[in-house]
Scaffold this motif. Structure first.
Motif, PDB file in Angstrom:
ATOM      1  N   LYS A  67       3.207 -20.268 -17.888  1.00 27.23           N
ATOM      2  CA  LYS A  67       2.383 -20.046 -17.671  1.00 27.23           C
ATOM      3  C   LYS A  67       1.655 -19.733 -18.633  1.00 27.23           C
ATOM      4  O   LYS A  67       0.526 -20.407 -18.167  1.00 27.23           O
ATOM      5  CB  LYS A  67       2.370 -18.846 -16.835  1.00 27.23           C
ATOM      6  CG  LYS A  67       1.830 -17.424 -16.831  1.00 27.23           C
ATOM      7  CD  LYS A  67       2.041 -16.103 -16.125  1.00 27.23           C
ATOM      8  CE  LYS A  67       0.621 -15.118 -15.904  1.00 27.23           C
ATOM      9  NZ  LYS A  67       0.380 -14.179 -15.549  1.00 27.23           N
ATOM     10  N   ASP A 108       4.643 -16.154  -9.362  1.00 27.34           N
ATOM     11  CA  ASP A 108       5.059 -16.138  -8.102  1.00 27.34           C
ATOM     12  C   ASP A 108       5.972 -16.927  -8.089  1.00 27.34           C
ATOM     13  O   ASP A 108       6.679 -16.557  -6.559  1.00 27.34           O
ATOM     14  CB  ASP A 108       4.327 -16.029  -7.300  1.00 27.34           C
ATOM     15  CG  ASP A 108       2.800 -14.581  -8.074  1.00 27.34           C
ATOM     16  OD1 ASP A 108       3.103 -14.046  -8.445  1.00 27.34           O
ATOM     17  OD2 ASP A 108       1.685 -15.343  -7.337  1.00 27.34           O
ATOM     18  N   GLU A 152      -2.452 -19.259 -12.212  1.00 23.77           N
ATOM     19  CA  GLU A 152      -1.768 -17.658 -12.127  1.00 23.77           C
ATOM     20  C   GLU A 152      -0.551 -17.782 -11.904  1.00 23.77           C
ATOM     21  O   GLU A 152       0.460 -17.031 -11.578  1.00 23.77           O
ATOM     22  CB  GLU A 152      -2.639 -16.895 -11.984  1.00 23.77           C
ATOM     23  CG  GLU A 152      -4.180 -15.972 -12.877  1.00 23.77           C
ATOM     24  CD  GLU A 152      -3.261 -15.996 -13.996  1.00 23.77           C
ATOM     25  OE1 GLU A 152      -2.191 -14.866 -14.192  1.00 23.77           O
ATOM     26  OE2 GLU A 152      -3.983 -16.084 -15.491  1.00 23.77           O
ATOM     27  N   GLU A 153      -0.311 -18.651 -10.228  1.00 21.07           N
ATOM     28  CA  GLU A 153       0.357 -18.711  -9.110  1.00 21.07           C
ATOM     29  C   GLU A 153       1.700 -18.705  -9.625  1.00 21.07           C
ATOM     30  O   GLU A 153       2.865 -18.283  -9.020  1.00 21.07           O
ATOM     31  CB  GLU A 153      -0.015 -19.140  -7.795  1.00 21.07           C
ATOM     32  CG  GLU A 153       0.130 -20.692  -8.207  1.00 21.07           C
ATOM     33  CD  GLU A 153      -1.445 -21.293  -8.288  1.00 21.07           C
ATOM     34  OE1 GLU A 153      -1.932 -22.044  -8.880  1.00 21.07           O
ATOM     35  OE2 GLU A 153      -2.199 -19.881  -8.713  1.00 21.07           O
ATOM     36  N   THR A 211       7.180 -27.315  -7.861  1.00 29.32           N
ATOM     37  CA  THR A 211       6.482 -25.721  -6.715  1.00 29.32           C
ATOM     38  C   THR A 211       7.483 -25.673  -5.175  1.00 29.32           C
ATOM     39  O   THR A 211       7.709 -25.357  -5.553  1.00 29.32           O
ATOM     40  CB  THR A 211       5.129 -26.239  -6.942  1.00 29.32           C
ATOM     41  OG1 THR A 211       4.652 -25.915  -6.925  1.00 29.32           O
ATOM     42  CG2 THR A 211       5.050 -24.859  -5.337  1.00 29.32           C
ATOM     43  N   ASN A 220       9.191 -16.303  -8.918  1.00 24.62           N
ATOM     44  CA  ASN A 220      10.189 -15.322  -8.456  1.00 24.62           C
ATOM     45  C   ASN A 220      10.594 -15.295  -7.612  1.00 24.62           C
ATOM     46  O   ASN A 220      11.637 -14.481  -7.265  1.00 24.62           O
ATOM     47  CB  ASN A 220       8.828 -13.921  -9.232  1.00 24.62           C
ATOM     48  CG  ASN A 220       8.731 -13.364 -10.269  1.00 24.62           C
ATOM     49  OD1 ASN A 220       8.910 -13.881 -11.410  1.00 24.62           O
ATOM     50  ND2 ASN A 220       7.145 -12.932 -10.497  1.00 24.62           N
ATOM     51  N   ARG A 221      10.096 -16.342  -6.484  1.00 25.31           N
ATOM     52  CA  ARG A 221      11.264 -16.445  -4.899  1.00 25.31           C
ATOM     53  C   ARG A 221      12.354 -16.850  -5.570  1.00 25.31           C
ATOM     54  O   ARG A 221      12.943 -16.354  -4.443  1.00 25.31           O
ATOM     55  CB  ARG A 221      10.546 -17.525  -4.484  1.00 25.31           C
ATOM     56  CG  ARG A 221       8.789 -17.002  -4.102  1.00 25.31           C
ATOM     57  CD  ARG A 221       8.909 -18.226  -2.723  1.00 25.31           C
ATOM     58  NE  ARG A 221       7.166 -18.336  -2.771  1.00 25.31           N
ATOM     59  CZ  ARG A 221       6.365 -19.810  -3.532  1.00 25.31           C
ATOM     60  NH1 ARG A 221       7.258 -20.177  -2.711  1.00 25.31           N
ATOM     61  NH2 ARG A 221       5.665 -20.022  -3.235  1.00 25.31           N
TER      62      ARG A 221
END
Length: 178
Positions: free
Chosen positions: A43, A53, A49-50, A169, A56-57
């Motif tokens: 990060k 997230d 910023e994502e 991703t 964290n999944r």
């Protein structure tokens, strides 16, 4: 005389070692953090910023599988240039072919009814990934200045090849969803 010469040479060597230290680029910092699955480190190296997230999944077991998958990444830093307020660095990456890996894991899941993280861990442990799934690609990474630090411009088209090669991703979403 010999002692004086030895001291001068030692001082020159020390000066040379200290002056050769070069600050790593945001791209290098990102790759190092990626290999460790260090979300905070990743990060800090990007302007998105994502990213936290997305990571964290994944459960702890899934993160460990991802860590093992990204750990063998190798890279070589090439030419660095600066134009129009942005910095560019050429990277030669040797990474697992994530698209091919995901397709193979999907098929294996259908046959074995195992989780994606289990299949990936098994493929890493038996050497399948290292022996048959590594690709080498040279990409250019664009970095922009944000709050006094250089970060990777993730959303910039100039970084599409880099982001597709890393495929973080897509890989995290696949592992967390299967």
């Amino acid at each position: 005389m010999k002692k004086l010469m030895a001291m001068v040479l030692a001082a020159v060597l020390a000066f040379t070692l200290c002056s050769c230290s070069v600050k790593m680029t945001a791209a290098e910092n990102y790759l190092i953090a990626l290999k460790k699955m260090d979300a905070e480190g990743m990060k800090a190296a990007v302007d998105a910023e994502e990213l936290l997230d997305i990571l964290n999944r994944a459960s702890d077991e899934e993160r460990e599988a991802l860590k093992k998958l990204y750990a063998p990444i190798q890279y070589t830093v090439g030419e660095q240039t600066e134009e129009d307020g942005a910095r560019f660095v050429s990277l030669t990456l040797k990474v697992p072919d994530m698209a091919r890996l995901i397709e193979l894991v999907k098929k294996q899941i259908l046959v074995s009814a195992e989780t994606a993280e289990k299949v990936i861990s098994d493929m890493i442990d038996d050497g399948t990934v290292a022996k048959t799934m590594m690709i080498e690609k040279t990409v250019s990474v664009k970095m922009i200045e944000k709050n006094g630090e250089w970060v990777i411009a993730v959303a910039d088209e100039a970084n599409d090849a880099f982001m597709q090669t890393i495929a973080l991703t897509e890989t995290v979403s696949f592992v967390a969803g299967n």
